[in-house]
Design a protein around this motif. Structure first.
Motif, PDB file in Angstrom:
ATOM      1  N   ASN A 185       0.840  -1.137   0.114  1.00 16.35           N
ATOM      2  CA  ASN A 185       0.225  -0.074  -0.088  1.00 16.35           C
ATOM      3  C   ASN A 185       0.844   1.241  -0.036  1.00 16.35           C
ATOM      4  OD1 ASN A 185      -2.719  -1.118   0.289  1.00 16.35           O
ATOM      5  ND2 ASN A 185      -2.221  -1.735   2.259  1.00 16.35           N
ATOM      6  N   ALA A 186       0.389   2.315  -0.463  1.00 18.07           N
ATOM      7  CA  ALA A 186       0.945   3.492  -0.648  1.00 18.07           C
ATOM      8  C   ALA A 186       1.625   3.984   0.728  1.00 18.07           C
ATOM      9  CB  ALA A 186       0.313   4.698  -1.340  1.00 18.07           C
ATOM     10  N   GLY A 187       2.547   4.481   1.059  1.00 21.06           N
ATOM     11  CA  GLY A 187       3.049   5.172   2.344  1.00 21.06           C
ATOM     12  C   GLY A 187       3.558   4.120   3.702  1.00 21.06           C
ATOM     13  N   GLU A 188       3.287   2.726   3.184  1.00 26.23           N
ATOM     14  CA  GLU A 188       3.764   1.802   4.306  1.00 26.23           C
ATOM     15  C   GLU A 188       4.626   0.705   3.887  1.00 26.23           C
ATOM     16  OE1 GLU A 188      -1.280   1.091   5.570  1.00 26.23           O
ATOM     17  OE2 GLU A 188      -0.087  -0.675   4.590  1.00 26.23           O
ATOM     18  N   ASP A 189       5.909   1.408   3.889  1.00 24.30           N
ATOM     19  CA  ASP A 189       7.036   0.750   3.571  1.00 24.30           C
ATOM     20  C   ASP A 189       7.772   0.200   4.784  1.00 24.30           C
ATOM     21  OD1 ASP A 189       6.659   1.334   0.892  1.00 24.30           O
ATOM     22  OD2 ASP A 189       8.397   2.675   0.623  1.00 24.30           O
ATOM     23  N   GLN A 190       7.499   0.685   5.816  1.00 29.52           N
ATOM     24  CA  GLN A 190       8.352   0.535   7.137  1.00 29.52           C
ATOM     25  C   GLN A 190       8.134  -1.139   7.498  1.00 29.52           C
ATOM     26  OE1 GLN A 190      10.731   2.316   8.110  1.00 29.52           O
ATOM     27  NE2 GLN A 190       9.927   3.577   6.274  1.00 29.52           N
ATOM     28  N   GLN A 191       8.744  -2.236   6.946  1.00 29.38           N
ATOM     29  CA  GLN A 191       8.690  -3.508   7.172  1.00 29.38           C
ATOM     30  C   GLN A 191      10.043  -4.019   7.853  1.00 29.38           C
ATOM     31  OE1 GLN A 191       7.351  -5.523   3.766  1.00 29.38           O
ATOM     32  NE2 GLN A 191       6.321  -3.976   2.793  1.00 29.38           N
ATOM     33  N   PRO A 192       9.791  -5.109   8.402  1.00 28.87           N
ATOM     34  CA  PRO A 192      11.152  -5.922   8.902  1.00 28.87           C
ATOM     35  C   PRO A 192      12.029  -6.031   7.566  1.00 28.87           C
ATOM     36  CG  PRO A 192       9.210  -6.874   9.934  1.00 28.87           C
ATOM     37  CD  PRO A 192       8.583  -5.989   8.789  1.00 28.87           C
ATOM     38  N   SER A 193      11.687  -6.349   6.473  1.00 28.66           N
ATOM     39  CA  SER A 193      12.543  -6.375   5.281  1.00 28.66           C
ATOM     40  C   SER A 193      13.655  -5.277   5.083  1.00 28.66           C
ATOM     41  CB  SER A 193      11.721  -6.593   3.899  1.00 28.66           C
ATOM     42  OG  SER A 193      10.852  -7.890   4.169  1.00 28.66           O
ATOM     43  N   LEU A 194      13.334  -4.113   5.504  1.00 31.35           N
ATOM     44  CA  LEU A 194      14.108  -2.974   5.147  1.00 31.35           C
ATOM     45  C   LEU A 194      15.611  -2.982   5.841  1.00 31.35           C
ATOM     46  CD1 LEU A 194      11.892   0.192   5.497  1.00 31.35           C
ATOM     47  CD2 LEU A 194      13.048  -0.877   3.477  1.00 31.35           C
ATOM     48  N   GLU A 195      15.496  -3.928   6.894  1.00 36.77           N
ATOM     49  CA  GLU A 195      17.015  -4.462   7.568  1.00 36.77           C
ATOM     50  C   GLU A 195      17.691  -5.267   6.581  1.00 36.77           C
ATOM     51  OE1 GLU A 195      15.632  -6.564  10.926  1.00 36.77           O
ATOM     52  OE2 GLU A 195      14.078  -5.042  11.726  1.00 36.77           O
ATOM     53  N   HIS A 196      17.305  -5.775   5.756  1.00 39.74           N
ATOM     54  CA  HIS A 196      18.019  -6.547   4.686  1.00 39.74           C
ATOM     55  C   HIS A 196      17.754  -5.800   3.367  1.00 39.74           C
ATOM     56  CE1 HIS A 196      17.511  -9.916   7.880  1.00 39.74           C
ATOM     57  NE2 HIS A 196      18.684 -10.331   7.381  1.00 39.74           N
ATOM     58  N   GLU A 197      17.699  -4.543   3.596  1.00 40.56           N
ATOM     59  CA  GLU A 197      17.582  -3.599   2.275  1.00 40.56           C
ATOM     60  C   GLU A 197      16.708  -3.913   1.176  1.00 40.56           C
ATOM     61  OE1 GLU A 197      21.820  -3.765   1.628  1.00 40.56           O
ATOM     62  OE2 GLU A 197      22.475  -2.653   3.017  1.00 40.56           O
ATOM     63  N   TRP A 198      15.573  -4.336   1.544  1.00 37.30           N
ATOM     64  CA  TRP A 198      14.623  -4.718   0.224  1.00 37.30           C
ATOM     65  C   TRP A 198      13.399  -4.599   0.839  1.00 37.30           C
ATOM     66  CZ3 TRP A 198      10.757  -8.697   0.039  1.00 37.30           C
ATOM     67  CH2 TRP A 198      10.867  -9.670   1.062  1.00 37.30           C
ATOM     68  N   VAL A 199      12.166  -4.312   0.305  1.00 37.33           N
ATOM     69  CA  VAL A 199      11.145  -3.966   0.550  1.00 37.33           C
ATOM     70  C   VAL A 199       9.800  -4.370  -0.375  1.00 37.33           C
ATOM     71  CG1 VAL A 199      10.926  -1.478   0.126  1.00 37.33           C
ATOM     72  CG2 VAL A 199       9.431  -2.462   1.992  1.00 37.33           C
ATOM     73  N   HIS A 200       8.901  -5.084  -0.133  1.00 32.70           N
ATOM     74  CA  HIS A 200       7.685  -5.356  -1.051  1.00 32.70           C
ATOM     75  C   HIS A 200       7.715  -6.586  -1.923  1.00 32.70           C
ATOM     76  CE1 HIS A 200       5.562  -2.106   0.741  1.00 32.70           C
ATOM     77  NE2 HIS A 200       6.298  -1.103   0.042  1.00 32.70           N
ATOM     78  N   LEU A 201       6.631  -6.916  -2.465  1.00 36.44           N
ATOM     79  CA  LEU A 201       6.706  -8.109  -3.530  1.00 36.44           C
ATOM     80  C   LEU A 201       5.562  -8.149  -4.336  1.00 36.44           C
ATOM     81  CD1 LEU A 201       4.951 -10.160  -1.827  1.00 36.44           C
ATOM     82  CD2 LEU A 201       6.709 -10.915  -0.722  1.00 36.44           C
ATOM     83  N   LEU A 202       5.705  -9.116  -5.363  1.00 42.05           N
ATOM     84  CA  LEU A 202       4.389  -9.209  -6.229  1.00 42.05           C
ATOM     85  C   LEU A 202       3.517 -10.495  -5.574  1.00 42.05           C
ATOM     86  CD1 LEU A 202       5.519  -8.609  -9.930  1.00 42.05           C
ATOM     87  CD2 LEU A 202       4.520  -6.903  -8.029  1.00 42.05           C
ATOM     88  N   SER A 203       2.371 -10.437  -6.072  1.00 42.71           N
ATOM     89  CA  SER A 203       1.299 -11.774  -5.662  1.00 42.71           C
ATOM     90  C   SER A 203       1.601 -12.804  -6.561  1.00 42.71           C
ATOM     91  CB  SER A 203      -0.386 -11.085  -5.630  1.00 42.71           C
ATOM     92  OG  SER A 203      -0.277 -10.960  -7.284  1.00 42.71           O
ATOM     93  N   CYS A 204       1.041 -13.988  -6.073  1.00 40.82           N
ATOM     94  CA  CYS A 204       1.313 -15.080  -7.007  1.00 40.82           C
ATOM     95  C   CYS A 204       0.414 -14.643  -8.187  1.00 40.82           C
ATOM     96  CB  CYS A 204       0.767 -16.296  -6.405  1.00 40.82           C
ATOM     97  SG  CYS A 204      -1.028 -16.445  -6.258  1.00 40.82           S
ATOM     98  N   ALA A 205       0.557 -15.331  -9.340  1.00 37.02           N
ATOM     99  CA  ALA A 205      -0.406 -15.382 -10.502  1.00 37.02           C
ATOM    100  C   ALA A 205      -1.540 -15.812 -10.418  1.00 37.02           C
ATOM    101  CB  ALA A 205       0.528 -15.785 -11.726  1.00 37.02           C
ATOM    102  N   ARG A 206      -2.752 -15.053 -10.801  1.00 35.99           N
ATOM    103  CA  ARG A 206      -4.021 -15.515 -10.708  1.00 35.99           C
ATOM    104  C   ARG A 206      -4.939 -15.803 -12.112  1.00 35.99           C
ATOM    105  NH1 ARG A 206      -5.706 -12.319  -5.731  1.00 35.99           N
ATOM    106  NH2 ARG A 206      -3.771 -12.717  -4.342  1.00 35.99           N
ATOM    107  N   ASP A 207      -5.229 -16.833 -12.657  1.00 36.82           N
ATOM    108  CA  ASP A 207      -6.089 -16.825 -13.877  1.00 36.82           C
ATOM    109  C   ASP A 207      -7.627 -16.451 -13.351  1.00 36.82           C
ATOM    110  OD1 ASP A 207      -3.772 -17.988 -15.078  1.00 36.82           O
ATOM    111  OD2 ASP A 207      -4.500 -19.853 -14.677  1.00 36.82           O
ATOM    112  N   LEU A 208      -8.001 -15.601 -14.349  1.00 42.77           N
ATOM    113  CA  LEU A 208      -9.550 -15.043 -14.136  1.00 42.77           C
ATOM    114  C   LEU A 208     -10.304 -15.395 -15.094  1.00 42.77           C
ATOM    115  CD1 LEU A 208      -8.319 -11.424 -14.369  1.00 42.77           C
ATOM    116  CD2 LEU A 208      -8.297 -12.501 -12.319  1.00 42.77           C
TER     117      LEU A 208
END
Length: 485
Positions: free
Chosen positions: A307-330
């Motif tokens: 979400n916008a403005g919600e970057d403060q995650q534990p991952s930042l300690e390892h210098e990366w943040v966020h990911l993509l969902s799994c692929a979904r067929d519609l």
């Protein structure tokens, strides 16, 4: 001397500590370093899926590139480093979101170039890059390729989706903001990807004006044709993210909304539209995009788990943040989208039928696992309520089912943005549940994909496995457990 942005990104990737993070997912696409957000330029080409994405390798420095990764199975991703850097006058502050289209001879990537001036003003430019091998990328010498739009719109015009019609004409869909600060989408057309004609706003003549003043900006628009599974009839689904709307019903609790309308596109008009439906009920899900294909197949979607403005995650300690969902067929069922995860739930260990009572019942094949797929078919008719718990008593995500309600509680995780959400469910005594849990992300699918719930789920590194518990008796009719770790 001007900074070499590609060299700077390569140096950050080389020095990255992201791979050492115990929270880093195994089968979800995450950046090699820095920040990831919107998926861009998703395509299936010659049997291989390619995902470009908003990529800030120098994070927290706000310079947005396009990252690039690919996969043959939508599970094991290969990183290819940045494809595009913000190194031209028309994209100097960011290579922002866009899409890919096959031309027959090459692949064209469309994106919005973001520019800011010293006074804080901004301008947006619709640009194109091309590639013949998905390794070398060339920004077009005629960029920006879209001439200035007619008066009536602010600088918030972005996120082009481009596709080729059966008549060989290219169309472009843009998210936009009118001068009166209301959101809309724009349609353009071109014979050659270089000369674009403004056709008008996407209209909704059968919606009684419901979308005339619907939020202040529409982001990440996608139009995709999807068949109805019952009738076989094709419908056009308009997926978009209207910012600043009031919740039209239950849900819509994230920073910005993300949903869809079903109708039929005729020129610039989406006719026979119904209600605006939320695409995913989870805490983190935004900026979805549909994969462009060079071969027949289902519409496949990925989204940003953030979400916008919600970057403060534990991952930042390892210098990366966020990911993509799994692929979904519609697909469509009764006018609503269903999303089926493109994951191998059928693999792994078969679960024998059994009865679960009041005592916690760990699923033995997943003991200690922090990355797994779970497929369950249940009979809940003799239970007044039941729960599925991921993790341990001290570090867990709880899924509590009581009556026609699901309560998702992640208050006992290390993620700081929202802890509890309630979702209404249809009444069914034999629910089917599919769960994908990958270290720090969890995706839940119910009723054959009629409801999806996506969230970040930072459990302690030693907290793994799944436990079932029931008030009364819960019958596990069958299923499969597939460990990924």
């Amino acid at each position: 001397m001007a900074e070499d942005l590609m060299e700077a990104a390569a140096a950050r990737i080389e020095a990255s500590r992201a791979a050492q993070d115990p929270d880093r997912p195994l089968v979800h696409l995450a950046p090699p370093v820095g920040r990831l957000n919107d998926p861009n330029g998703l395509l299936l080409h010659e049997g291989r899926f390619h995902a470009f994405y908003q990529f800030s390798p120098l994070h927290p420095r706000k310079l947005v590139y396009w990252g690039h990764a690919s996969t043959s199975d939508l599970l094991h991703w290969s990183d290819h480093g940045p494809a595009l850097a913000p190194d031209r006058w028309y994209d100097s502050h960011g290579v922002y979101s866009g899409s890919a289209v096959h031309t027959g001879e090459e692949i064209a990537l469309f994106y919005t170039g973001n520019v800011r001036d010293e006074q804080g003003g901004r301008s947006a430019h619709q640009c194109m890059a091309t590639t013949s091998n998905l390794t070398d990328f060339r920004k077009h010498p005629k960029n920006p390729v879209v001439d200035p739009l007619p008066d009536g719109y602010t600088a918030h015009v972005r996120d082009p989706q481009v596709w080729r019609t059966s008549e060989g004409i290219y169309r472009m869909l843009l998210g936009a903001q009118r001068s009166d600060e209301t959101g809309c989408a724009l349609l353009l057309s071109s014979p050659d990807l270089l000369t674009w004609r403004f056709d008008g706003e996407l209209g909704f003549p059968d919606a009684d004006g419901r979308f005339d003043q619907f939020g202040y900006m529409w982001e990440c628009p996608n139009l995709v044709r999807v068949p109805d599974e019952t009738t076989g009839e094709l419908h056009d689904v308009f997926i978009f993210c209207p910012q600043g709307i009031a919740a039209p019903g239950e849900g819509f609790q994230n920073v910005f909304a993300c949903g869809y309308l079903v109708g039929r596109l005729e020129g610039t008009q989406l006719r026979r539209t119904g209600d605006f439906h939320e695409l995913d009920r989870g805490f983190e899900f935004y900026a979805p995009q549909v994969v462009a294909r060079d071969e027949p197949g289902p519409a496949t979607l990925l989204a940003w788990v953030g979400n916008a403005g919600e970057d403060q995650q534990p991952s930042l300690e390892h210098e990366w943040v966020h990911l993509l969902s799994c692929a979904r067929d519609l697909a469509l069922r009764d006018g609503r989208l269903v999303q089926r995860p493109h994951l191998p739930f059928e693999a792994g260990t078969e679960l024998a039928p059994q009865v679960v009572g009041g005592d916690p019942h760990p699923l033995a094949p997943l003991e200690g696992s922090r990355s797994f797929l779970l497929d369950l078919e249940l009979d809940t008719s003799a239970a007044t309520g039941w729960s599925l718990v991921i993790g341990s008593p001290s570090s867990q995500v709880r899924l509590d089912f009581h009556g026609c309600q699901l309560t998702v509680d992640r208050s006992a995780t290390r993620y700081p943005h929202g802890d509890r959400r309630v979702v209404s469910l249809p009444s069914t005594p034999r629910p089917r549940l599919r769960l994908a849990h990958d270290r720090s992300v969890t995706e839940l699918f119910l009723d054959d994909g009629a409801l999806s719930f996506t969230m970040r789920s930072y459990l302690d590194p030693e907290a793994g496995g799944v436990t079932l518990q029931a008030d009364g008796q819960l019958q596990l009719l069958g299923g499969r457990a597939n460990r990924l770790d």
